[in-house]
Write an enzyme that holds these catalytic residues in place. Structure first.
Site, short mmCIF file in Angstrom:
data_model
loop_
_atom_site.label_atom_id
_atom_site.label_comp_id
_atom_site.label_asym_id
_atom_site.label_seq_id
_atom_site.Cartn_x
_atom_site.Cartn_y
_atom_site.Cartn_z
N ASP A 330 0.82 -1.22 0.00
CA ASP A 330 0.00 0.00 0.00
C ASP A 330 0.85 1.27 0.00
O ASP A 330 2.02 1.26 0.38
CB ASP A 330 -0.93 0.02 1.23
CG ASP A 330 -0.15 -0.01 2.53
OD1 ASP A 330 0.88 -0.71 2.60
OD2 ASP A 330 -0.54 0.69 3.48
N GLU A 331 0.23 2.34 -0.43
CA GLU A 331 0.73 3.69 -0.25
C GLU A 331 2.23 3.84 -0.55
O GLU A 331 3.00 4.26 0.31
CB GLU A 331 0.44 4.17 1.19
CG GLU A 331 -1.06 4.19 1.47
CD GLU A 331 -1.41 4.67 2.87
OE1 GLU A 331 -2.34 5.45 2.99
OE2 GLU A 331 -0.75 4.25 3.85
N ALA A 332 2.61 3.47 -1.76
CA ALA A 332 4.01 3.60 -2.16
C ALA A 332 4.13 4.70 -3.22
O ALA A 332 3.92 4.44 -4.41
CB ALA A 332 4.52 2.27 -2.71
#
Ligand code: ACM
Ligand code: ZN
EC number: 3.2.1.52
Length: 764
Positions: A330-332
């Site tokens: 997630d959220e990279a």
């Protein structure tokens, strides 16, 4: 020899032998999660030291578990007065299913595996007083109401997650948490072990993960949105040794709980990069993060990183026998990758289109590695970016769209949407709740969750393995605070996963939760209690408005005042809807015959010119944030300015919207105001622009459209007020609201559509 003294001793001995401790009466069956079939029968079974155990060898581990509990209450089991029989029954298809028959002379447990028998025992424990479970009951016998239960879970994956990176908790607390999962028939513990703010698992090959990545210099004080940021100046951290991890995994195994470790990649990896800067794209020294959020320093897609991650996973696999390994995903943010020679060379050599396909390459490469070791990966739904790794299971958290896409393409999914499963959100909208990340997710909304998205047909629905509650711990520095946020909502998650929809009932659940409080007290769990709070709601009928008060639990009075004073035992008892004809402040509370039970509920009603009018919106609010429908925007009630998920806020995801209010006839007005929510961490942005216009009964424009434009803000809400110097006559008020658009790079949720949240439209 002193005859008299011996006589007294003998007397005491006889008196003691005949001094029976009292027997405990049967309690009402109040099981959580609710069994799928339960029939109460006449009669009772007396559980005592005389109860004899008979069992098939296949179920021996569970019999041993049960024996240890009984022994701690009654002493050694010797008798033959009645029987508990554990029957291995391979006609039962589902290994997690069980049958439990309580008859006067015999309790029979049927299961086709130890797991099923273990769940039967958990049900049996809940049929006994809470003190039984911790051995603190002092009695000769306990009566159990006769009954017949046939039970099996709705879903095979019933999980709870815990983030130990933002804050860390002792091993004993992790075990206590696992005990509760087992009691609630949950079978998976998702252990979130690595983050930007700390690396929490010992990896022997990389000692700097222990020396450097496990500690941050200090921690943000207060809420992230409180500006400017302040820090406590205290070093924080630690890690679990491999021995401790083994201990937890073994403890969980004995309770039929699988521990799935999460090792985040490619994002949320700043702590590891702080320890080994060469794992990042720039090679520059970064610090273990001291505040929350999404960070741009992520793993570089070069061979050295993959070697590191494979080494880490080699040690992780030794510790965790689980089929699944969670690799985050997630959220990279792709910022660093865009300007990194190594990453760009990789994109070229692999023939990839862009950085999103590089994310897919990263995840797929790690999947291949784990598949080669006989394991499967789970990833957050961002692993759908740039194509899905061939065998991946998707954990859908940004709504349910990821789940739908994955299931339709034949991938397994686990449901953890923020709207129903994020237990770090507020559970009450009272002002004195302890600080939380934001949002609003009351018990009832968790309970209402159906893990099967509507968009899936029966065949596709088979890919939904189940759901999971997530506990992100930015705002949970203590164990007590974790429990406060987890309970009672974890009880709802358990029932969502175990109990079939047709057997679920919220009112009945609440009664069981109220009863469960005593069990939680005995187990020393710091649960939140919002059961004695009051819910209020406006209704309008033929232009007349009423206010309704309700509370969850039965057999109590709601007492209220309309003059702003505190309600007391002498205040009026609420029996029917209160007519509203002017602005008023309602105060109410739940009482039993002796005292006030919950907190005082206060509602200010602003009886403005649009209350009870007709309203239409050209789009439906998102199904996760329907508020109280369009009417909720003109009900005289303003929602919380700290909880956008309450009944007053309507959420729209990415849409432009047009709202029309029909005042019913032409009215004299002078001002119109409304309010939007702003919580960029949760992807909520105030609109790009808002236009307002006024029409008369003949649909002629009486006041042309005027526009108010977005202004960057950091506070929670943005109020706009169209205030005119002169009174004018209008019938229709039209709002055109332009959504913010796509969330920019560097922000949480970058690349996703922004949400618009709107509340009361006040007309004066
Ligand atoms: C997540 O909440 N970032 C999975
Ligand atoms: Zn790079």
């Amino acid at each position: 020899m002193n005859f008299k003294k011996n006589y007294i001793l003998l007397f005491l001995l006889i008196a003691c032998l005949s001094c029976k401790k009292s027997e405990v009466k049967a309690i009402q069956a109040q099981i959580i999660p609710a069994p799928n079939s339960l029939k109460l029968l006449k009669g009772q079974f007396l559980l005592s030291s005389e109860t004899h155990l008979i069992y098939d060898e296949e179920l021996e581990p569970v019999v041993a578990y049960w024996k240890s509990l009984v022994t701690s209450v009654f002493g050694l089991n010797t008798g033959k007065s009645n029987i508990i029989r554990f029957v291995f029954d391979d006609a039962i298809q589902n290994p997690e299913a069980y049958r439990l028959n309580v008859k006067p002379e015999e309790i029979t447990i049927n299961a086709s595996s130890s797991k099923g028998a273990f769940y039967a025992v958990q049900t049996l424990i809940q049929l006994l007083p809470p003190e039984f479970a911790n051995g603190s009951l002092n009695t000769d016998g306990i009566y159990i109401q006769n009954l017949k239960i046939e039970d099996e879970p709705r879903f095979s994956y019933r999980g709870m997650h815990l983030d130990v990176a933002r804050h860390m908790y002792p091993i004993d607390f992790i075990k206590k948490h696992i005990d509760m999962l087992a009691m609630l028939k949950m079978n998976t513990f998702h252990w979130h072990l690595t983050e930007d703010q700390g690396w929490r698992i010992e990896i022997k090959k990389y000692p700097k993960l222990q020396e450097i990545a496990a500690y941050r210099d200090e921690t943000l004080i207060g809420h992230y949105s409180d500006q400017p940021h302040q820090f406590d100046g205290k070093k924080y951290g630690g890690y679990y040794t491999q021995d401790e991890v083994k201990e937890v995994v073994a403890y969980a195994q004995e309770r039929f709980v699988t521990v799935i470790p999460e090792i985040e990649m490619p994002g949320h990896s700043q702590a590891a990069i702080a320890a080994y800067p060469q794992l990042g794209c720039t090679g520059e020294q970064v610090e273990v993060a001291t505040k929350w959020g999404v960070f741009e320093d992520i793993y570089c897609a070069k061979d050295e990183t993959f070697d590191f991650l494979e080494d880490v996973l080699d040690e992780v696999l030794e510790l965790f026998p689980s089929k699944y390994i969670h690799i985050g995903g997630d959220e990279a943010p792709k910022t660093r990758w865009k300007t990194c020679d190594n990453c760009q060379a990789r994109i070229k050599s692999e023939g990839l289109k862009d950085e999103h396909e590089l994310q897919n390459y990263f995840i797929t490469r790690m999947e291949k590695y784990l598949n080669s070791k006989g394991r499967q990966i789970i990833g957050w739904d961002e692993i759908l970016e740039g194509g899905l790794a061939p065998n991946a299971t998707v954990m859908s958290w940004r709504g349910t769209e990821g789940a739908v896409e994955a299931a339709k393409s034949g991938h397994n999914v686990i449901m953890t949407p923020t709207s129903h499963c994020y237990l770090d959100y507020y559970q009450s909208d009272t002002d004195d709740e302890p600080l939380a990340i934001g949002g609003y997710l009351p018990l009832e909304k968790v309970y209402s969750f159906n893990p099967i998205p509507e968009e899936l047909n029966e065949e596709e629905a088979q890919y939904v393995l189940g759901s999971q509650g997530n506990i992100w711990t930015e705002y949970m520095p203590t164990e007590a605070q974790v429990e406060y946020m987890a309970y009672p909502r974890i009880l709802a998650i358990a029932e969502v996963n175990w109990t079939k929809s047709e057997n679920k009932n919220y009112e009945n659940f609440v009664t069981r939760v109220e009863n469960f409080h005593r069990r939680l007290d005995v187990l020393n769990i710091n649960y939140a209690n919002h059961l004695y709070e009051i819910e209020g709601g406006m209704t309008s009928e033929n232009g007349r408005s009423f206010y309704e008060l309700t509370t969850l639990t039965k057999g109590k009075d709601i007492r209220y005042t309309l003059d702003g004073t505190e309600p007391t035992l002498n205040s009026e008892v609420y029996t029917s809807q209160i007519p509203i004809t002017e602005s008023v402040k309602i105060k109410a509370a739940v009482f039993n015959s002796e005292k006030q039970l919950g907190k005082t509920f206060t509602q200010t009603i602003n009886y403005h010119k649009a209350v009870g009018a007709k309203i239409t919106i050209d789009k439906e609010p998102h199904k996760s944030y329907p508020g109280s429908g369009a009417e909720g925007l003109i009900n005289g009630i303003s929602g919380s300015d700290t909880r956008y998920g309450d009944k007053e806020w309507l959420g729209f995801w990415g849409d432009d919207i047009e709202i029309t209010i029909d005042l019913g006839k032409e009215k004299k007005i002078k001002s119109v105001e409304t309010i939007f929510y702003n919580a960029n961490g949760q992807w909520i942005y105030i609109p790009d622009g808002v236009q307002i216009g006024f029409l008369n009964s003949k649909n002629e424009i009486v006041f042309p459209f005027v526009e108010q434009l977005f202004e960057p803000i950091t506070r929670n809400t943005w109020g706009i007020n169209f205030d005119y110097d002169e009174w004018f006559i209008t019938r229709y008020i039209v709002f055109k609201i332009r959504n913010y658009g796509v969330i920019p790079e560097g922000k949480q949720g970058a690349g996703n559509k922004a949400w618009t949240f709107i509340d009361e439209i006040i007309v004066n």
